[in-house]
Design an enzyme around this catalytic site. Structure first.
Site, PDB file in Angstrom:
ATOM      1  N   GLU A   1      -7.733 -39.652  21.625  1.00 42.96           N
ATOM      2  CA  GLU A   1      -8.686 -38.895  22.447  1.00 42.96           C
ATOM      3  C   GLU A   1      -9.330 -37.829  21.565  1.00 42.96           C
ATOM      4  OE1 GLU A   1      -9.260 -39.300  25.814  1.00 42.96           O
ATOM      5  OE2 GLU A   1      -8.021 -41.107  25.659  1.00 42.96           O
TER       6      GLU A   1
ATOM      7  N   ASP B   1     -13.728 -35.925  11.422  1.00 41.06           N
ATOM      8  CA  ASP B   1     -14.551 -35.840  12.628  1.00 41.06           C
ATOM      9  C   ASP B   1     -15.906 -35.321  12.182  1.00 41.06           C
ATOM     10  OD1 ASP B   1     -14.469 -36.335  15.548  1.00 41.06           O
ATOM     11  OD2 ASP B   1     -15.207 -34.273  15.618  1.00 41.06           O
TER      12      ASP B   1
ATOM     13  N   ASP C   1     -28.004 -42.706  10.348  1.00 39.41           N
ATOM     14  CA  ASP C   1     -28.592 -42.718   9.003  1.00 39.41           C
ATOM     15  C   ASP C   1     -30.072 -43.125   8.964  1.00 39.41           C
ATOM     16  OD1 ASP C   1     -26.487 -41.684   7.543  1.00 39.41           O
ATOM     17  OD2 ASP C   1     -25.562 -43.631   7.193  1.00 39.41           O
TER      18      ASP C   1
END
Ligand code: ITT
Length: 198
Positions: free
Chosen positions: A39, A68, A156
């Site tokens: 999570e 992250d 990107d």
């Protein structure tokens, strides 16, 4: 030494493996070890990276590295930010995320399309490690009006590096790693990890 890489994103995994190759350790993707995604409820990149690394380490008993990351867009008040992987809804793919981003910025002038990629990278020696290694990276740029390039992943094709005048999807893997948020964070993490292990 074996380290589990706490990501299920194949684009990210490829970049992490290249950036960590200098460590000369065995890097095992969490998917290979049957670890389900963690999570990611926290409001900061650092907290979510810690949660992912701790989850993978707990499940496998191995040291873990997690990343992250996300795209922070000025004209959107910092969105999609930590929710970048879910911008077009859970299960949305890269094309859907990019479509939504272009729609949200349709009326935003060229000079106001500033954005940056951010990355927090974390190393935990075990799930209870009280002193995680944490490193961050930021890549400044702006958002294009249409997609360009076939490399990379995620946002990107829409992220323009102002120095090169190219989207990150138009860069080679090596060029992207040299400049990117992930490249910066992982080089710093590798250096801290070398010191820790020496
Ligand atoms: P894991 O949590 O399994 O690592 P994820 O894709 O869910 O995979 P994040 O929660 O960190 O990872 O979300 C990051 C999102 O931000 C990612 O899915 C892309 O949409 C975007 N992103 C991050 N780095 C990027 C990059 O280098 N190029 C393009 N998009 C990127």
């Amino acid at each position: 030494m074996r380290i589990v890489l706490a990501t299920g994103n194949t684009g990210k995994l490829k970049e992490l493996q290249r950036l960590l190759a200098a460590l000369e350790v065995e890097l095992i993707p969490q998917t290979v070890l049957g670890v389900e995604p963690a999570e990611e409820p926290a409001p900061t990149f650092v907290e979510n990276a810690l949660l992912k690394a701790r989850h993978a380490s707990l499940r496998t008993g191995l040291p873990a590295i997690a990343d992250d990351s996300g795209l922070v867009v000025d004209a959107l008040g910092g969105a999609p930010g930590v929710l970048s992987a879910r911008y077009a809804g859970v299960g949305g793919d890269d094309a859907a995320h990019n479509r939504r981003l272009l729609e949200e910025l349709a009326d935003v002038a060229d000079g106001e399309r500033g954005a940056r990629f951010r990355c927090a990278a974390v190393y935990l020696s075990n799930a209870q490690d009280p002193v995680p290694l944490i490193a961050e990276g930021v890549w400044e740029g702006h958002i294009a009006r249409s997609a360009r390039g076939a490399g990379g992943f995620g946002y990107d094709p829409l992220f323009i590096d102002p120095c090169l005048g190219k989207t990150s999807a138009e860069l080679s893997d090596e060029e992207k790693n040299q400049r990117s948020h992930r490249g910066q964070a992982l080089r710093a993490l590798v250096s801290a990890l070398r010191t820790r292990l020496s």
